[in-house]
Design a protein around this motif. Sequence first.
Motif, PDB file in Angstrom:
ATOM      1  N   VAL A 447      -2.995  -5.095   2.680  1.00  0.00           N
ATOM      2  CA  VAL A 447      -4.304  -5.055   2.035  1.00  0.00           C
ATOM      3  C   VAL A 447      -5.148  -6.271   2.423  1.00  0.00           C
ATOM      4  O   VAL A 447      -6.326  -6.139   2.791  1.00  0.00           O
ATOM      5  CB  VAL A 447      -4.159  -4.958   0.503  1.00  0.00           C
ATOM      6  N   ALA A 448      -4.544  -7.443   2.370  1.00  0.00           N
ATOM      7  CA  ALA A 448      -5.283  -8.650   2.757  1.00  0.00           C
ATOM      8  C   ALA A 448      -5.670  -8.596   4.230  1.00  0.00           C
ATOM      9  O   ALA A 448      -6.779  -8.981   4.610  1.00  0.00           O
ATOM     10  CB  ALA A 448      -4.432  -9.889   2.472  1.00  0.00           C
ATOM     11  N   TYR A 449      -4.754  -8.109   5.072  1.00  0.00           N
ATOM     12  CA  TYR A 449      -5.044  -7.984   6.504  1.00  0.00           C
ATOM     13  C   TYR A 449      -6.214  -7.017   6.720  1.00  0.00           C
ATOM     14  O   TYR A 449      -7.120  -7.278   7.516  1.00  0.00           O
ATOM     15  CB  TYR A 449      -3.804  -7.491   7.228  1.00  0.00           C
ATOM     16  N   ALA A 450      -6.205  -5.898   6.000  1.00  0.00           N
ATOM     17  CA  ALA A 450      -7.261  -4.905   6.165  1.00  0.00           C
ATOM     18  C   ALA A 450      -8.614  -5.464   5.748  1.00  0.00           C
ATOM     19  O   ALA A 450      -9.630  -5.253   6.422  1.00  0.00           O
ATOM     20  CB  ALA A 450      -6.921  -3.661   5.344  1.00  0.00           C
ATOM     21  N   GLN A 485      -7.527   0.834   8.063  1.00  0.00           N
ATOM     22  CA  GLN A 485      -7.880  -0.514   7.630  1.00  0.00           C
ATOM     23  C   GLN A 485      -8.976  -0.478   6.560  1.00  0.00           C
ATOM     24  O   GLN A 485      -8.908  -1.199   5.555  1.00  0.00           O
ATOM     25  CB  GLN A 485      -8.355  -1.342   8.831  1.00  0.00           C
ATOM     26  N   VAL A 486      -9.970   0.383   6.759  1.00  0.00           N
ATOM     27  CA  VAL A 486     -11.060   0.471   5.783  1.00  0.00           C
ATOM     28  C   VAL A 486     -10.528   1.014   4.453  1.00  0.00           C
ATOM     29  O   VAL A 486     -10.895   0.514   3.385  1.00  0.00           O
ATOM     30  CB  VAL A 486     -12.197   1.363   6.319  1.00  0.00           C
ATOM     31  N   VAL A 487      -9.666   2.009   4.509  1.00  0.00           N
ATOM     32  CA  VAL A 487      -9.113   2.591   3.283  1.00  0.00           C
ATOM     33  C   VAL A 487      -8.244   1.577   2.549  1.00  0.00           C
ATOM     34  O   VAL A 487      -8.285   1.482   1.315  1.00  0.00           O
ATOM     35  CB  VAL A 487      -8.326   3.877   3.598  1.00  0.00           C
ATOM     36  N   ALA A 492     -11.492   3.541  -2.321  1.00  0.00           N
ATOM     37  CA  ALA A 492     -12.537   4.425  -2.847  1.00  0.00           C
ATOM     38  C   ALA A 492     -13.589   4.791  -1.806  1.00  0.00           C
ATOM     39  O   ALA A 492     -14.511   5.565  -2.098  1.00  0.00           O
ATOM     40  CB  ALA A 492     -13.212   3.772  -4.052  1.00  0.00           C
ATOM     41  N   ASN A 493     -13.476   4.251  -0.594  1.00  0.00           N
ATOM     42  CA  ASN A 493     -14.472   4.548   0.442  1.00  0.00           C
ATOM     43  C   ASN A 493     -14.250   5.973   0.946  1.00  0.00           C
ATOM     44  O   ASN A 493     -13.406   6.230   1.790  1.00  0.00           O
ATOM     45  CB  ASN A 493     -14.356   3.547   1.595  1.00  0.00           C
ATOM     46  N   ARG A 497     -12.090   7.708   4.196  1.00  0.00           N
ATOM     47  CA  ARG A 497     -10.989   8.643   3.957  1.00  0.00           C
ATOM     48  C   ARG A 497     -11.211   9.932   4.747  1.00  0.00           C
ATOM     49  O   ARG A 497     -10.293  10.470   5.368  1.00  0.00           O
ATOM     50  CB  ARG A 497     -10.867   8.951   2.462  1.00  0.00           C
ATOM     51  N   GLU A 498     -12.425  10.444   4.700  1.00  0.00           N
ATOM     52  CA  GLU A 498     -12.718  11.705   5.390  1.00  0.00           C
ATOM     53  C   GLU A 498     -12.580  11.565   6.902  1.00  0.00           C
ATOM     54  O   GLU A 498     -11.988  12.421   7.565  1.00  0.00           O
ATOM     55  CB  GLU A 498     -14.141  12.168   5.040  1.00  0.00           C
TER      56      GLU A 498
END
Length: 668
Positions: A447-450, A485-487, A492-493, A497-498
């Motif tokens: 999570v921190a890396y992302a 990485q974004v997820v 919630a993005n 996700r899509e």
Amino acid sequence: MKSSSPAPSSFSVALVALACALGAPSASLAQTAPKAPEPSTLQANAEMAKTLPFANRQDFEDAMHGFVGTVPDALVPGSGARPVWNMKPYDFLKAEAPADTVNPSLWRQAQLNAIHGLFKVTDRVYQVRGFDLANMTIVEGDSSLIVIDPLLAAETARAALELYYQHRPRKPVGTVIYTHGHADHFGGVKGVIDEADVKAGRVQVLAPSGFMETAVAENILAGNAMSRRSQYQFGTLLPPGPRGQVDTGLGKALARGTMSLIAPTSTIDKPTEERTIDGVQFVFRLVPGSEAPSEMLMYLPQFRVLNMAEDVTHNMHNLYTIRGAEVRDGNLWSKYIDEARVAFGGKAEVLIAQHHWPTFGQDRIVDLLKKQRDMYKFINDQSLRLLNQGYTAADIAETLRMPASLEQEWSARGYYGTLRHNAKAVYQKYLGWYDANPANLNPLPPVAYAKKTVEYMGGADAVLARAREDFRKGEFRWVASAMSQVVYADPANRAARELGADALEQMGYQSEAGTWRSAYLVGAMELRNGVPKIAAGNSANADSLKAVSNDLFFDFLGVRLNAARAEGRKMAINWNFTDSNQQFVLTLENSALTHIAGRQPDADATVTLSRATLDAITLKETSFPAAVLAGKVKIDGDRTKLAELMSMLDTFDPMFPVVEPRAQPKNQ
């Protein structure tokens, strides 16, 4: 196969938990249906169709050789409305041309695995195929039947035997042989024999040395995680269809029935052992540490049939299985195949396995054995060669290619295992997870890396804009990675996700491996729709618990201990088992739960019970307090210590998130 309780949870038992009905998915996200293939996917699949010898129909001839009969759709009803097994949903595979959402090579394998029925291998040797993930082999003894590997579920095994009886004399089953300890090869045993007959000596059960231990112990301690990951490998959450589950590569799918287990009455203990069973000669050969920790091959001299169990099938198998397991030794596996070739290759007229279809004729058998031998040896040796030159696992997976002589062989294609992840398995076996680059020795957690990665790339909107362009170019591997990485930075993005799901889906449509296709499509489904809310499959039952030793039970208690809750606590509890006369001391100290055989005089408490009572508690048929009241458990000393210990044990979530982060564990 796994459970949140100290129950059997290896690959064997987990198959049952995976065969649960799919319930209502999470309502946290809007439901999104699978999408159409992108132009780059259509092109990739069209190019794949040009590279392989699809005109060669020998496998289809072999798969239908000796066909005796079947039942419509191989239908096996269940206790409710949903059948235990049904090939009807796979009717889409009857189309000659592959669907544009399925790799054409996988489509071919899926068509072969859709063939079902009773088949005559040779005189007195039959197989039922296409009624479960594995095959049931039936050998006709002088007065009884010898059943080799009674499938995964009692219902499918019973149906397979009944199909046999519809066409052959109704001899009783006198012997069951397990080739190895994976559940699709023993779970249906109570569909073909009665345990009372085994106890009375009327039926014998034969297995390789170490069967009972390995049937439940392979990765039991990582059971919950393996069970969840297996949903991705086998695609059990996906509906069958051109945009869903198509095939596992090794067989069609997992039966949804009842797993059972009857302990062997005898084991094969010597490397090579000859036995005559009801007039049929068997030459057994142990191959431990090949496809399973405990496994054996067999040759039937009278019928000139060589059964390679699961060591030689019509695909590349796994040196590493993506559900998670200990890495298998490709060098050893290759040697076992070559030893079988030398011992039996010049004698056998038919080669069978407990998956897929037979191979007929000495020359073709020897050719298959050589190529399977060389396939595993090539992967092992060439991966080692490259890692010794300093290449990382990712480097090796990206660059290694099968020799042309094997690349055109259908039986060497990566429908179940793949060259890419098997090459990484060799690296893992010899060098482990670390690639020797100090930058990768202690990186940030996911999570921190992302979050830092997305920040460096200009924020989520900038990443999405670039990723959409790359998606249009067909760069799905990169898009899936970037969106992950974004997820992880922001679950919630919805746009991430899509787009990530879209990329995974296209990769699934292009995958030759049934396992990879399933993993990509399940990942896409969960990115779009969230983790399905389904009842957790319980992999424990009374049969499987018999194979869990007391020692392994206490090992698993240690895995469940929550170190933070145990901080600063100490205790010692004696355990006396009245049925086995075994005694253990369970000690909690330094947030570690250890055990040793024996008894400690000054223990805080002493628990006396039978193993049957412990199993009933494990199955939640009763509880420790209820068992104490019933007189089935006696606790001397400080009774509060047992309750205190139980309060420190975690219960695992069987449906934890995979493609998005879960709550991060606190430092312990």
